[in-house]
Design a protein around this motif. Structure first.
Motif, PDB file in Angstrom:
ATOM      1  N   PHE A   1      54.266-125.409 -64.747  1.00 33.98           N
ATOM      2  CA  PHE A   1      52.936-125.720 -65.275  1.00 33.98           C
ATOM      3  C   PHE A   1      51.836-125.197 -64.363  1.00 33.98           C
ATOM      4  CE2 PHE A   1      55.037-128.575 -68.227  1.00 33.98           C
ATOM      5  CZ  PHE A   1      54.206-128.494 -69.341  1.00 33.98           C
ATOM      6  N   SER A   2      52.019-125.311 -63.058  1.00 30.46           N
ATOM      7  CA  SER A   2      50.983-124.852 -62.139  1.00 30.46           C
ATOM      8  C   SER A   2      50.989-123.334 -61.956  1.00 30.46           C
ATOM      9  CB  SER A   2      51.158-125.527 -60.769  1.00 30.46           C
ATOM     10  OG  SER A   2      52.414-125.182 -60.200  1.00 30.46           O
ATOM     11  N   SER A   3      52.170-122.707 -62.041  1.00 31.76           N
ATOM     12  CA  SER A   3      52.278-121.281 -61.732  1.00 31.76           C
ATOM     13  C   SER A   3      52.293-120.369 -62.956  1.00 31.76           C
ATOM     14  CB  SER A   3      53.559-121.023 -60.922  1.00 31.76           C
ATOM     15  OG  SER A   3      53.559-121.758 -59.723  1.00 31.76           O
ATOM     16  N   VAL A   4      52.693-120.902 -64.125  1.00 32.91           N
ATOM     17  CA  VAL A   4      52.828-120.052 -65.314  1.00 32.91           C
ATOM     18  C   VAL A   4      51.979-120.562 -66.468  1.00 32.91           C
ATOM     19  CG1 VAL A   4      54.431-119.116 -67.046  1.00 32.91           C
ATOM     20  CG2 VAL A   4      55.158-119.340 -64.653  1.00 32.91           C
TER      21      VAL A   4
ATOM     22  N   GLY B   1      57.264-110.391 -66.290  1.00 33.77           N
ATOM     23  CA  GLY B   1      55.858-110.028 -66.405  1.00 33.77           C
ATOM     24  C   GLY B   1      55.115-109.973 -65.086  1.00 33.77           C
ATOM     25  N   GLY B   2      55.804-110.232 -63.978  1.00 35.27           N
ATOM     26  CA  GLY B   2      55.162-110.168 -62.666  1.00 35.27           C
ATOM     27  C   GLY B   2      54.234-111.332 -62.388  1.00 35.27           C
ATOM     28  N   VAL B   3      54.374-112.425 -63.140  1.00 36.47           N
ATOM     29  CA  VAL B   3      53.527-113.602 -62.927  1.00 36.47           C
ATOM     30  C   VAL B   3      54.037-114.419 -61.750  1.00 36.47           C
ATOM     31  CG1 VAL B   3      52.666-115.739 -63.986  1.00 36.47           C
ATOM     32  CG2 VAL B   3      52.903-113.663 -65.364  1.00 36.47           C
ATOM     33  N   ILE B   4      55.362-114.526 -61.622  1.00 30.12           N
ATOM     34  CA  ILE B   4      55.983-115.179 -60.471  1.00 30.12           C
ATOM     35  C   ILE B   4      57.130-114.297 -59.984  1.00 30.12           C
ATOM     36  CG2 ILE B   4      55.408-117.522 -61.225  1.00 30.12           C
ATOM     37  CD1 ILE B   4      58.320-117.820 -62.178  1.00 30.12           C
ATOM     38  N   TYR B   5      57.674-114.657 -58.833  1.00 34.47           N
ATOM     39  CA  TYR B   5      58.810-113.945 -58.267  1.00 34.47           C
ATOM     40  C   TYR B   5      59.916-114.953 -57.946  1.00 34.47           C
ATOM     41  CZ  TYR B   5      55.443-110.199 -57.951  1.00 34.47           C
ATOM     42  OH  TYR B   5      54.504-109.261 -58.273  1.00 34.47           O
ATOM     43  N   PRO B   6      61.166-114.520 -57.920  1.00 37.54           N
ATOM     44  CA  PRO B   6      62.276-115.467 -57.703  1.00 37.54           C
ATOM     45  C   PRO B   6      62.098-116.340 -56.475  1.00 37.54           C
ATOM     46  CG  PRO B   6      63.143-113.341 -58.376  1.00 37.54           C
ATOM     47  CD  PRO B   6      61.664-113.143 -58.165  1.00 37.54           C
ATOM     48  N   MET B   7      61.541-115.765 -55.395  1.00 39.86           N
ATOM     49  CA  MET B   7      61.397-116.544 -54.163  1.00 39.86           C
ATOM     50  C   MET B   7      60.301-117.602 -54.257  1.00 39.86           C
ATOM     51  SD  MET B   7      59.892-113.446 -54.180  1.00 39.86           S
ATOM     52  CE  MET B   7      61.076-112.382 -53.395  1.00 39.86           C
TER      53      MET B   7
ATOM     54  N   LEU C   1      59.084-117.627 -87.493  1.00 41.92           N
ATOM     55  CA  LEU C   1      59.151-117.906 -86.061  1.00 41.92           C
ATOM     56  C   LEU C   1      59.299-116.638 -85.225  1.00 41.92           C
ATOM     57  CD1 LEU C   1      61.502-121.046 -85.990  1.00 41.92           C
ATOM     58  CD2 LEU C   1      59.007-120.997 -85.805  1.00 41.92           C
ATOM     59  N   LYS C   2      59.829-115.569 -85.818  1.00 35.97           N
ATOM     60  CA  LYS C   2      60.053-114.337 -85.046  1.00 35.97           C
ATOM     61  C   LYS C   2      58.740-113.681 -84.630  1.00 35.97           C
ATOM     62  CE  LYS C   2      60.544-111.304 -89.091  1.00 35.97           C
ATOM     63  NZ  LYS C   2      61.435-110.356 -89.793  1.00 35.97           N
ATOM     64  N   HIS C   3      57.643-114.030 -85.293  1.00 36.73           N
ATOM     65  CA  HIS C   3      56.345-113.441 -84.950  1.00 36.73           C
ATOM     66  C   HIS C   3      55.377-114.480 -84.399  1.00 36.73           C
ATOM     67  CE1 HIS C   3      57.441-109.564 -86.453  1.00 36.73           C
ATOM     68  NE2 HIS C   3      57.642-109.992 -87.677  1.00 36.73           N
ATOM     69  N   LYS C   4      55.920-115.559 -83.811  1.00 32.96           N
ATOM     70  CA  LYS C   4      55.078-116.576 -83.191  1.00 32.96           C
ATOM     71  C   LYS C   4      55.335-116.608 -81.689  1.00 32.96           C
ATOM     72  CE  LYS C   4      54.261-119.620 -87.132  1.00 32.96           C
ATOM     73  NZ  LYS C   4      53.970-121.010 -87.515  1.00 32.96           N
ATOM     74  N   THR C   5      54.269-116.816 -80.934  1.00 31.33           N
ATOM     75  CA  THR C   5      54.326-116.798 -79.474  1.00 31.33           C
ATOM     76  C   THR C   5      55.184-117.926 -78.920  1.00 31.33           C
ATOM     77  OG1 THR C   5      52.192-115.714 -79.148  1.00 31.33           O
ATOM     78  CG2 THR C   5      52.915-117.198 -77.408  1.00 31.33           C
ATOM     79  N   GLN C   6      55.949-117.612 -77.885  1.00 29.79           N
ATOM     80  CA  GLN C   6      56.588-118.649 -77.081  1.00 29.79           C
ATOM     81  C   GLN C   6      55.654-119.003 -75.922  1.00 29.79           C
ATOM     82  OE1 GLN C   6      58.959-120.731 -77.309  1.00 29.79           O
ATOM     83  NE2 GLN C   6      58.881-121.491 -75.220  1.00 29.79           N
ATOM     84  N   VAL C   7      55.440-118.089 -74.981  1.00 31.15           N
ATOM     85  CA  VAL C   7      54.498-118.318 -73.881  1.00 31.15           C
ATOM     86  C   VAL C   7      53.492-117.186 -73.783  1.00 31.15           C
ATOM     87  CG1 VAL C   7      54.249-118.486 -71.371  1.00 31.15           C
ATOM     88  CG2 VAL C   7      56.049-119.767 -72.524  1.00 31.15           C
TER      89      VAL C   7
ATOM     90  N   ASP D   1      61.391-119.256 -69.794  1.00 30.61           N
ATOM     91  CA  ASP D   1      60.015-118.970 -69.388  1.00 30.61           C
ATOM     92  C   ASP D   1      59.959-118.448 -67.954  1.00 30.61           C
ATOM     93  OD1 ASP D   1      59.294-119.825 -71.893  1.00 30.61           O
ATOM     94  OD2 ASP D   1      58.355-121.700 -71.240  1.00 30.61           O
ATOM     95  N   ILE D   2      60.867-118.932 -67.106  1.00 33.76           N
ATOM     96  CA  ILE D   2      60.977-118.371 -65.754  1.00 33.76           C
ATOM     97  C   ILE D   2      61.337-116.892 -65.843  1.00 33.76           C
ATOM     98  CG2 ILE D   2      62.408-118.343 -63.660  1.00 33.76           C
ATOM     99  CD1 ILE D   2      62.624-121.394 -63.912  1.00 33.76           C
TER     100      ILE D   2
END
Length: 366
Positions: free
Chosen positions: A287-290, A228-234, A89-95, A221-222
């Motif tokens: 789901f829509s943003s990440v 990773g700069g995919v979303i921001y807290p706001m 599991l240590k070498h399997k993707t989460q997201v 995941d948040i």
């Protein structure tokens, strides 16, 4: 709300006190008994009447002599942790596929976070922590390389489909220990197969793990998506944050505390309506943003193409499957053996196999 909570807590404590008095009588009477029996007497003394006691387990598919110092559920936890599937599991993707940073989650760290959240809730509800831990640590053993992208691909190419929660049970029943499986208790296997959707687990401990899984993955995941700069807290709406909190720790604390409050003394694990609605809204946002974001998921198509090529190659060349899978090939067919082999691969191992089979090697002239 406060009065209702205090009433529920009072009822739970009365019930617990009666159970404790009865259980302590058993414990005192058995103080000279073997260690495992003393542990089971402690369970009888300390756990809620709604908890699953190891002495009440439906048992294993193959009966075996009990351990002298561990309950059956403790033993199951050890078997999972020492398994090859758990180490992979240590070498399997989460997201995020093979992220270069050191701090992104993997399937292993996700599993550990689920276990911690689940055990916290189980302890607060006087449920069986050992059973909860075993289910949590085993729930994703059947996950594919490259996360849910790999799962979707195997579901497409495997006759009869593929689901990671069913594969997790297959790992512990058929694939581990050279094909013998881990021979886990019924309650642990039931909790594993029911951890995602469909019929709830038969035990409250299994139901705790289902919610702990959601609480863990949404929140970590948040954190990874922000890193990773995919979303921001706001980007997370005030509608959600005003209920769940504004930080990682605040959200987890709210969600865990709410489950405990809503489930105390109940015959099912649940959430309050307000928190449940906020969490579902947060899921929709993720789901829509990440989870469908082309920036975060841009490489998934390549990963799926790679797994498809590997599946087709081993279908046509089953003699190349490792010896561990030849018995499955003979008993259950080529497709099943190929699916089990690929589902168990780690991300880097799958990439290495693809490179070995399909990428031309340079010719070195001495």
């Amino acid at each position: 709300m406060k009065k209702q909570l205090m009433k529920l807590f009072s009822i739970a404590m009365v019930t617990f006190t009666l159970s404790f008095v009865t259980g302590m009588s058993l414990y005192v009477a058995n103080h000279d008994a073997p260690a495992m029996e003393q542990l089971q007497a402690q369970e009888e003394a300390m756990l809620s009447p709604l908890a699953c006691r190891s002495s009440q387990s439906r048992g294993r598919a193959r009966p075996e002599e009990e351990c002298a110092v561990r309950t059956p559920f403790q033993r199951d936890t050890d078997r999972i942790v020492y398994s090859k599937a758990f180490r992979r599991l240590k070498h399997k993707t989460q997201v995020f596929l093979q992220p270069e940073g050191d701090h992104y989650r993997t399937r292993m760290t996700h599993t550990l976070e689920v276990s911690r959240i689940a055990r916290t809730m189980a302890r607060a509800l006087f449920l069986n922590e050992d059973l909860t831990e075993a289910i949590a640590l085993g729930h994703d053993l059947g996950h594919t390389p490259f996360g849910h992208a790999g799962e979707r691909l195997l579901n497409e190419v495997m006759p009869g489909g593929f689901a990671h929660y069913k594969q997790s049970v297959r790992v512990v029943e058929r694939l581990e220990k050279g094909g013998a499986g881990l021979n886990l208790t019924w309650e642990v296997r039931n909790g594993i197969v029911c951890h995602t959707k469909g019929t709830p687990a038969a035990t409250l401990e299994g139901q705790v793990v289902r919610l702990a899984d959601q609480i863990a993955y949404i929140n970590h995941d948040i954190e990874d998506a922000i890193r990773g700069g995919v979303i921001y807290p706001m980007d997370i709406s005030l509608e959600i944050s005003n209920v769940l909190g504004f930080t990682h720790s605040e959200r987890i604390n709210t969600l865990v505390t709410d489950v405990v409050r809503a489930s105390l003394g109940q015959k099912e694990i649940c959430q309050s309506p307000a928190v449940c609605e906020a969490m579902e809204t947060l899921k929709d946002f993720m789901f829509s943003s990440v989870y469908t974001n082309p920036v975060a998921k841009g490489e998934e198509g390549k990963a799926q193409d790679m797994l498809r090529r590997l599946f087709e190659h081993y279908q046509k060349n089953p003699d190349e499957l490792p010896c561990d899978f030849q018995a499955i090939r003979a008993e259950e067919g080529v497709d099943r053996a190929v699916c089990d082999y690929i589902a168990g691969m780690t991300d880097p191992f799958a990439a290495d196999r693809f490179k070995e089979l399909f990428i031309p090697k340079g010719w070195t002239v001495l």
